[in-house]
Design an enzyme around this catalytic site. Sequence first.
Site, PDB file in Angstrom:
ATOM      1  N   VAL A   1       0.671  -1.083   0.148  1.00 53.91           N
ATOM      2  CA  VAL A   1       0.023  -0.065   0.215  1.00 53.91           C
ATOM      3  C   VAL A   1       0.812   1.347  -0.067  1.00 53.91           C
ATOM      4  CG1 VAL A   1      -1.637   1.160   1.305  1.00 53.91           C
ATOM      5  CG2 VAL A   1      -1.901  -1.311   1.065  1.00 53.91           C
TER       6      VAL A   1
ATOM      7  N   CYS B   1      -5.612  -9.181   2.923  1.00 50.68           N
ATOM      8  CA  CYS B   1      -6.704  -8.244   3.474  1.00 50.68           C
ATOM      9  C   CYS B   1      -7.903  -9.327   4.087  1.00 50.68           C
ATOM     10  CB  CYS B   1      -7.263  -7.389   2.183  1.00 50.68           C
ATOM     11  SG  CYS B   1      -6.142  -6.241   1.964  1.00 50.68           S
TER      12      CYS B   1
ATOM     13  N   PHE C   1      -8.594   1.071  -0.968  1.00 48.42           N
ATOM     14  CA  PHE C   1      -9.151  -0.198  -1.481  1.00 48.42           C
ATOM     15  C   PHE C   1      -8.504  -0.717  -2.866  1.00 48.42           C
ATOM     16  CE2 PHE C   1     -12.164   2.749   0.487  1.00 48.42           C
ATOM     17  CZ  PHE C   1     -12.746   1.937   1.511  1.00 48.42           C
TER      18      PHE C   1
ATOM     19  N   GLY D   1      -8.278 -15.265  -0.282  1.00 49.87           N
ATOM     20  CA  GLY D   1      -6.997 -15.589   0.405  1.00 49.87           C
ATOM     21  C   GLY D   1      -6.380 -14.128   0.345  1.00 49.87           C
TER      22      GLY D   1
ATOM     23  N   LYS E   1      -7.626 -11.621   7.167  1.00 52.70           N
ATOM     24  CA  LYS E   1      -7.094 -10.713   8.303  1.00 52.70           C
ATOM     25  C   LYS E   1      -8.345  -9.893   8.610  1.00 52.70           C
ATOM     26  CE  LYS E   1      -4.215  -7.581   7.683  1.00 52.70           C
ATOM     27  NZ  LYS E   1      -4.750  -6.297   7.800  1.00 52.70           N
TER      28      LYS E   1
ATOM     29  N   LYS F   1      -3.764 -15.086  -5.933  1.00 57.06           N
ATOM     30  CA  LYS F   1      -4.449 -14.713  -7.046  1.00 57.06           C
ATOM     31  C   LYS F   1      -3.434 -14.129  -8.014  1.00 57.06           C
ATOM     32  CE  LYS F   1      -5.942 -10.342  -7.285  1.00 57.06           C
ATOM     33  NZ  LYS F   1      -6.583  -8.965  -7.101  1.00 57.06           N
TER      34      LYS F   1
ATOM     35  N   ALA G   1     -17.287 -18.966  -8.138  1.00 59.75           N
ATOM     36  CA  ALA G   1     -16.830 -20.184  -7.267  1.00 59.75           C
ATOM     37  C   ALA G   1     -15.358 -20.617  -7.356  1.00 59.75           C
ATOM     38  CB  ALA G   1     -18.057 -21.191  -7.485  1.00 59.75           C
TER      39      ALA G   1
ATOM     40  N   LYS H   1      15.641  -2.313   1.942  1.00 57.88           N
ATOM     41  CA  LYS H   1      14.640  -2.152   1.124  1.00 57.88           C
ATOM     42  C   LYS H   1      14.760  -0.741   0.638  1.00 57.88           C
ATOM     43  CE  LYS H   1      10.354  -3.545   2.369  1.00 57.88           C
ATOM     44  NZ  LYS H   1       8.765  -3.528   2.853  1.00 57.88           N
TER      45      LYS H   1
END
Length: 457
Positions: A11, A260, A152, A257, A263, A320, A252, A35
Site C-alpha cells: 500500500v 486483506c 481499496f 486469500g 485478516k 491470485k 466459485a 528495502k
Amino acid sequence: MKIAVAGTGYVGLITGVCLAEMGHVVVCTDIREDKIQMLQSGCSPVYEPGIAPMLKKNLQAGRIRFTADPEIAYNDADLIFIAVGTPENPDGTANLDHVYEAAYTIGLCLNQDSVVCTKSTVPVGTNERISEIIHSVQHDGIKVHTVSTPEFLREGNGIYDFFHGDRIIIGTESAEAARVVEQVFLPLKIPIIKTDTRSAEMIKYASNAFLATKISFINEIAAICEKVGANIEEVAYGIGKDERINPQFLKAGIGYGGSCFPKDTKALVQIAGNVQHPFELLESVIKVNNRQQAIAVKKAKELLGSLLGKRVAVLGLAFKPDTDDLRESASLIIVKALLAEGASVIGYDPIATENAKKIFGQTIEFSDNLQTAILQAELAIIVTEWDHIKHFPLEKYPTLMKNPIIIDGRNCYSLADVRKHPITYISIGRASIHHENAPSSNPSWEGKNDETIISNL
C-alpha cells in the site's frame, strides 16, 4: 505539496509512487535499510504490474525518494500517510505496534503544521489513539490533524485502482484537514465521501467483510449445485444480472486469500466481540472459506483414494493472479495437505516461486515451466487462475501427464472444451467429467527424459 509516506509495503509503495506520478514531491520512509536501497536504485520489492517503470520514471524526475531517516521524511511534510503493516495477532485482532510506532516518530519529527492520514487498515478508534500519541510528543505550537483514508487497492490492479477507484473515503472531525486531503485527490475525479473518523475506519472492514461474504455464499451455492446437478456458472450469471447483486465476487472456487480478506474478517469478528456482539454471519463466512481451501485435496482423495506416492502438480501458488503474494493462499493449505497424505508435489507459478521456496524449502519441487510441472504427474490441481494456466492447451495434459486428472479449483476451462479430450476433470459447482478412455499411464514418454518429451510437442 510535500507528502511523506510511512511504510514501503504494497500500500505504501503504490500510494507514494502514484502520488509522485500526480506531480507531488514524495518521500517514503521505512525502517528496513535494504528495502530503501533497493527502492532508491529503482527496483520494487513487490511484484505489481506497472509499478517498476512508474517508480523509475519518478525517481529520475526527482518527484520521489526513499529514506530510512524519519526526520528527512517528516520535516516540512504538509501531509503524511501511515501505510505500515497491521499483521494478525494470534487471537485474530490487528497488531497495531507499527502504526503506533509510526505515530510516535511522526510526533517527534514534525516541525510544522501537518495532516496525518492513516491508510493502514485499523480497528475503529485507532485514529483517536494515533492523535493522542502524536500530541503527547509533538513540539509546542505545531497543529496536527488526523484523518482516516482507508485504501481499496486490489493486488494486481493497485495502480489502476489508485487512479480509477470507486470512491475515496475521508474520515475526520476537522473540516480543515478534510479540505487538505480532498485537494490532493480531486484531480483523480473519483467520488469523494466525507465521514466522521470512526465511520471511515468501519467502512474498510465492512467492505472487505461483505465481499468475503459474497465469495463464501457462492461457494455454498456451488456445493449444492454439485449435488442437485446445476451449473454454478449459469447460476452465478443469472443472479449476477440482478443489479442489486451484481456479478463481481460471484465466482466459485477454492476460497479467498491474500493480505486483506482473511485478516480483516477475523479482525471484524473481534471488533464485534469487543462490544459484546457475536458476528455469527461472518464467523460462518470464515468457516466456509477454511473448508473451501481444503476441498481440492478432499476431492482428490475421493477420486483416487490414497495419495501416497502420487506425483501431484500444483498449478499456481500465489493467492491470485498478477501478484507474488502467498499470504493466506489456498496453495499453502493444499500443499501441506498433500505432503501429509504422502504425495510428491511439484509447484508451478510464473511469479511467486521464489516466495514459495522461502516457505516450503526443499519439501517440494518447483518448476518455472508449466509443461515440466505436469510431466509424468498423476494429478494436477489448479489453484491460481493465471492466464498462463487458463490458456494452456488442454490437449497437452493427456500427452504429458502419466494420468490426465485435473482438479480445477478456479473453473478455468469450459466443460465443453474438456469433453473433447481424454481427461478426467473435477471442478467447483459443475458436473464432473470422468473419461473412461483416459490412460492410466502414458506410454508416449516411457524411457525418455523430460527435455525430449517437451521438445517433441
